[in-house]
Design an enzyme around this catalytic site. Structure first.
Site, PDB file in Angstrom:
ATOM      1  N   HIS A 157       0.820  -1.230   0.000  1.00  0.00           N
ATOM      2  CA  HIS A 157       0.000   0.000   0.000  1.00  0.00           C
ATOM      3  C   HIS A 157       0.843   1.265   0.000  1.00  0.00           C
ATOM      4  CE1 HIS A 157      -4.038  -1.827   0.682  1.00  0.00           C
ATOM      5  NE2 HIS A 157      -3.251  -2.849   0.959  1.00  0.00           N
ATOM      6  N   ASP A 365       3.426   9.376  -0.825  1.00  0.00           N
ATOM      7  CA  ASP A 365       2.232   8.604  -0.447  1.00  0.00           C
ATOM      8  C   ASP A 365       2.032   7.476  -1.461  1.00  0.00           C
ATOM      9  OD1 ASP A 365      -0.076   8.020   1.015  1.00  0.00           O
ATOM     10  OD2 ASP A 365      -0.714  10.112   1.072  1.00  0.00           O
TER      11      ASP A 365
HETATM   12  P1  ADQ Z   1      -3.167   5.933   4.704  1.00  0.00           P
HETATM   13  O1  ADQ Z   1      -1.758   6.362   4.888  1.00  0.00           O
HETATM   14  O2  ADQ Z   1      -3.985   5.716   5.908  1.00  0.00           O
HETATM   15  O3  ADQ Z   1      -3.244   4.623   3.798  1.00  0.00           O
HETATM   16  P2  ADQ Z   1      -5.041   7.328   2.781  1.00  0.00           P
HETATM   17  O4  ADQ Z   1      -4.900   6.641   1.486  1.00  0.00           O
HETATM   18  O5  ADQ Z   1      -5.236   8.782   2.641  1.00  0.00           O
HETATM   19  O6  ADQ Z   1      -3.817   7.112   3.747  1.00  0.00           O
HETATM   20  O7  ADQ Z   1      -6.294   6.721   3.528  1.00  0.00           O
HETATM   21  C1  ADQ Z   1      -6.756   7.280   4.717  1.00  0.00           C
HETATM   22  C2  ADQ Z   1      -8.215   6.889   4.942  1.00  0.00           C
HETATM   23  O8  ADQ Z   1      -8.552   7.179   6.283  1.00  0.00           O
HETATM   24  C3  ADQ Z   1      -9.164   7.662   4.060  1.00  0.00           C
HETATM   25  O9  ADQ Z   1     -10.224   6.835   3.698  1.00  0.00           O
HETATM   26  C4  ADQ Z   1      -9.622   8.823   4.958  1.00  0.00           C
HETATM   27  O10 ADQ Z   1     -10.904   9.296   4.679  1.00  0.00           O
HETATM   28  C5  ADQ Z   1      -9.575   8.164   6.322  1.00  0.00           C
HETATM   29  N1  ADQ Z   1      -9.208   9.178   7.323  1.00  0.00           N
HETATM   30  C6  ADQ Z   1      -8.126   9.956   7.339  1.00  0.00           C
HETATM   31  N2  ADQ Z   1      -8.151  10.804   8.389  1.00  0.00           N
HETATM   32  C7  ADQ Z   1      -9.276  10.562   9.055  1.00  0.00           C
HETATM   33  C8  ADQ Z   1      -9.890  11.109  10.231  1.00  0.00           C
HETATM   34  N3  ADQ Z   1      -9.363  12.112  10.928  1.00  0.00           N
HETATM   35  N4  ADQ Z   1     -11.046  10.597  10.630  1.00  0.00           N
HETATM   36  C9  ADQ Z   1     -11.613   9.597   9.931  1.00  0.00           C
HETATM   37  N5  ADQ Z   1     -11.111   9.040   8.821  1.00  0.00           N
HETATM   38  C10 ADQ Z   1      -9.936   9.505   8.382  1.00  0.00           C
HETATM   39  C11 ADQ Z   1      -2.276   3.697   3.251  1.00  0.00           C
HETATM   40  C12 ADQ Z   1      -1.185   4.333   2.359  1.00  0.00           C
HETATM   41  C13 ADQ Z   1      -1.843   5.180   1.269  1.00  0.00           C
HETATM   42  C14 ADQ Z   1      -2.813   4.317   0.463  1.00  0.00           C
HETATM   43  C15 ADQ Z   1      -3.769   3.567   1.380  1.00  0.00           C
HETATM   44  C16 ADQ Z   1      -4.606   2.549   0.606  1.00  0.00           C
HETATM   45  O11 ADQ Z   1      -0.302   5.126   3.152  1.00  0.00           O
HETATM   46  O12 ADQ Z   1      -0.854   5.730   0.405  1.00  0.00           O
HETATM   47  O13 ADQ Z   1      -3.560   5.137  -0.403  1.00  0.00           O
HETATM   48  O14 ADQ Z   1      -3.071   2.849   2.395  1.00  0.00           O
HETATM   49  O15 ADQ Z   1      -3.794   1.685  -0.125  1.00  0.00           O
END
Ligand code: ADQ
Length: 457
Positions: A157, A365
């Protein structure tokens, strides 16, 4: 997958719970897939126990959740240590934050072996195993040594770094050897695939004569990009909930018609949050028409708080937001609303839908699902603009966003201003293109494509 092709066994550090709202990118993506085909989800139970490997099981609908306990020593060595203080920083190009201890790598290997031992007991001949993320790179190698010949896929990921950085990661050759025991290695972007192939060529002396596979250490793995997506319908449906509509109403009143710029991230140093606040500071200085008119809402959810680097970034952010608010704020206007808390997803959807700009500026990311969630809930008539870092995996697909270099504060502030004043016609054009991509590349398609490829290998 079809019924006669066996069950799907998903393996990841933390299990999602198909009965509860998902937390974090990985759980958001996988709950849907497993619910659809049925099977097993194996992961850390979240519990600290007397021995690593003690398991507990729970059936939720068609999914059996199998949790593995960890000892305190293994939790510290495997999770806080090697996974999150070596692999996470290194794979996000932050070698300066690597904090290594040989016993942490031993714990990492021990936990990977414990996962494999449990899997070897659970697996039936026709089952397909799908392992997720940097915590569990060695699971297939362990399984093969136990005689398990099932189809095993892996999805990373986070980004796979260029070979020069990869070769600086402690134990990198063993990690690459371990990866070669998967039948299919899925990465987020074509750039990641290229990094994998170049590492194999330069560091392992491998001839790259097949565009889809890599052969090394006597094994052949297919290596391919599968850009992850979101569950578009489910996220849009959140807009209809009371939680969301109530927030939209309240925000509308409290911001008195001001323009909202929104960022939502885990509070992680890879997400570029201090630079983002500096960009907003620069915007207010350079384009003063935004004063009193534009507000940045930055939600930064707590994460990995017992790793030192995370406490540091939290202190930095709190200092910065206070300083910027002190400098520009007025009695009737706070420039930055900084929230260090988890927020229900329905509220996030509502917030995105009324934000003129989605500001997604990670320094590195894997993909970034927030960028896709923001696009998914924009209206066709009056859509907002996505400002996206060139270093998010999502930038490879979402070229109609306003793409920025988050290290360049001046350029990003200019681009943010451009997004804020972008004419409706251009906003609509960009949005239509982005929306089509987010809809086509949704998480269901991502899962189906990965599993179909795994079965064909
Ligand atoms: P993350 O690093 O967690 O994921 P991201 O892809 O942005 O990053 O996903 C975060 C998820 O958590 C989103 O669905 C977002 O809406 C939710 N979220 C974030 N902050 C929140 C909050 N304060 N309250 C509630 N929900 C929140 C890892 C990798 C990424 C990759 C994903 C999926 O680091 O690069 O895109 O996995 O593969």
């Amino acid at each position: 997958m079809t019924a006669d092709s066996g069950r799907l066994i998903i393996v990841s550090n933390r299990m999602g719970d198909p009965g509860k709202p998902p937390k974090g990118g990985l759980a958001v993506a996988l709950n849907g897939a497993l619910n659809a085909v049925g099977g097993i989800w194996l992961g850390w139970s979240g519990k600290i126990g007397a021995t690593t490997g003690t398991t507990s099981e729970r059936q939720v609908g068609s999914v059996k959740l199998v949790g593995i306990d960890l000892t305190q020593r293994d939790y510290e060595g495997y999770y806080l240590g090697y996974a999150n203080s070596v692999l996470w920083p290194a794979f996000h190009h932050r070698q300066d934050l690597i904090d290594q201890h040989p016993e942490h790598f031993e714990a990492y290997c021990r936990v990977n072996r414990a996962f494999a031992e449990k899997l070897a007991k659970l697996v039936k001949p026709q089952d397909t195993i799908w392992v997720h993320d940097y915590h569990l790179l060695c699971v297939a190698m362990e399984l093969r040594s136990m005689g398990v010949n099932n189809s095993i896929g892996f999805f990373l990921h986070i980004p796979l770094p260029p070979s020069q950085i990869m070769s600086a990661v402690p134990n990198n050759e063993l990690l690459m050897r371990a990866l070669m025991h998967f039948d299919l290695v899925g990465l987020q972007t074509e750039a990641d695939v290229l990094n994998f192939r170049l590492y194999a060529e330069r560091n392992l002396g491998v001839e790259l004569d097949n565009p889809d596979t890599v052969t090394a250490f006597g094994r052949t793995a297919r290596v391919e990009a599968f850009p992850i997506g979101i569950d578009v319908d489910q996220f849009r449906a959140l807009l209809e909930t009371d939680y969301s509509t109530e927030l939209v109403g309240r925000l509308g009143r409290s911001s008195s018609g001001r323009v909202l710029v929104t960022g939502v991230d885990r509070l992680d140093y890879s997400k570029g949050l201090p630079d983002r606040l500096k960009v907003f500071d620069r915007l207010l200085e350079k384009y003063p028409a935004n004063q009193r008119e534009t507000t940045l809402v930055q939600i930064a959810s707590p994460t990995r708080e017992n790793v030192d680097a995370y406490a540091d970034i939290r202190a930095e952010l709190e200092g910065l937001s206070g300083a910027i608010n002190g400098k520009h704020g007025r009695i009737d206007w706070t420039p930055i609303r900084y929230i260090h808390r988890n927020v229900p997803r329905s509220r996030l959807a509502g917030l995105f839908s009324i934000s003129r700009v989605g500001l997604v500026t990670p320094l590195r990311d894997g993909m970034n699902l927030v960028a896709k969630e923001y696009v998914a809930v924009q209206s066709d008539e009056d859509p907002g603009v996505l400002v996206l870092s060139q270093f998010a995996g999502a930038a490879e697909e979402m070229e109609e966003a306003v793409i920025v270099n988050p290290h360049d504060i001046e350029q990003t502030a200019d681009c943010l201003q451009r997004a804020l004043v972008m004419p409706l016609e251009e906003r609509r054009e960009r949005h239509q293109a982005l929306k089509a991509r987010v809809e086509t590349g949704n998480v269901v398609t991502w899962c189906e494509t990965f599993l179909a490829r795994l079965q064909s290998v």
